[in-house]
Design a protein around this motif. Structure first.
Motif, PDB file in Angstrom:
ATOM      1  N   SER A 167       0.823  -1.203   0.000  1.00 32.88           N
ATOM      2  CA  SER A 167       0.000   0.000   0.000  1.00 32.88           C
ATOM      3  C   SER A 167       0.862   1.260   0.000  1.00 32.88           C
ATOM      4  CB  SER A 167      -0.977  -0.007   1.176  1.00 32.88           C
ATOM      5  OG  SER A 167      -0.285  -0.082   2.399  1.00 32.88           O
TER       6      SER A 167
ATOM      7  N   PHE B 267      -6.063   1.059  -2.536  1.00 28.01           N
ATOM      8  CA  PHE B 267      -6.997   0.034  -2.070  1.00 28.01           C
ATOM      9  C   PHE B 267      -7.598  -0.710  -3.265  1.00 28.01           C
ATOM     10  CE2 PHE B 267     -11.438  -1.111  -1.302  1.00 28.01           C
ATOM     11  CZ  PHE B 267     -11.251  -2.122  -0.365  1.00 28.01           C
TER      12      PHE B 267
ATOM     13  N   ALA C  55     -11.954  -4.256   5.126  1.00 24.58           N
ATOM     14  CA  ALA C  55     -11.008  -3.379   4.434  1.00 24.58           C
ATOM     15  C   ALA C  55     -11.672  -2.058   4.042  1.00 24.58           C
ATOM     16  CB  ALA C  55     -10.441  -4.077   3.204  1.00 24.58           C
TER      17      ALA C  55
ATOM     18  N   ILE D 264     -10.148   1.353   5.342  1.00 24.47           N
ATOM     19  CA  ILE D 264      -9.625   2.347   4.410  1.00 24.47           C
ATOM     20  C   ILE D 264     -10.270   3.703   4.658  1.00 24.47           C
ATOM     21  CG2 ILE D 264     -11.198   1.990   2.449  1.00 24.47           C
ATOM     22  CD1 ILE D 264      -7.462   2.481   2.094  1.00 24.47           C
TER      23      ILE D 264
END
Length: 183
Positions: free
Chosen positions: A71, A93, A140, A144
């Motif tokens: 990332s 992402f 996730a 995020i």
């Protein structure tokens, strides 16, 4: 890239020193990334052109080096391409989805080749994998959102300091562990 470099990557995975150095270098980059790339012109992932996306993907390939964050590599890559922190984090992402999907399919294929499972057992494994993937995707999405909110307010310095400290600890353990074994 991962398939082409698999043997070299496997060799690097055996070296904690490679991981430690990648942690420290990545940490230093994160300390300064906000200063280096502070004039974004792209604030929405819909504005990202194909060539820009490709270039960010090339940065993501750096994560094949053990200790390099996927990332962070893609976010820094996005910022080099004039994406705002928010747009770079969101794109990172979304860039992870096909990457993780491809890695999962390859792992499943390798697992299938190495094991002789009945159709029923394989069906159960796939079912659990799908359930786990859906849950991981939902978590996730929530993570995020919190991550982007934090980044917009604070930037990357905390992550940079964490990586530097972790890398130094690994280096110290590496060398003192070798010294203890040689004593």
């Amino acid at each position: 890239m991962g398939i082409l470099l698999k043997k070299k990557i496997d060799i690097l995975l055996e070296s904690p020193l490679v991981v430690a150095i990648a942690f420290v270098v990545g940490g230093v980059i994160l300390l300064f990334v906000d200063q280096w790339f502070n004039k974004p012109t792209i604030d929405d992932e819909k504005e990202i052109k194909h060539m820009t996306a490709f270039k960010i993907g090339v940065f993501q390939c750096l994560a094949m080096i053990p200790g390099v964050s996927r990332s962070a590599a893609s976010i820094v890559g996005g910022m080099t391409q004039k994406l705002s922190r928010k747009a770079a984090a969101e794109f990172s992402f979304f860039l992870a989805v096909p990457t993780m999907f491809g890695a999962t399919v390859k792992d499943l294929w390798d697992f299938h080749k190495e094991n002789t499972l009945t159709a029923g057992a394989m069906h159960d494994d796939i079912k659990y994998l799908l359930i786990g993937s859906i849950i991981a995707f939902i978590v996730a999405l929530l993570a995020i959102k919190a991550f982007i909110t934090y980044l917009q307010k604070q930037g990357f310095k905390l992550f940079g300091y964490y990586r530097i400290v972790a890398g130094i600890v690994i280096i110290i353990l590496y060398f003192t562990g070798n010294a203890l074994h040689n004593a």
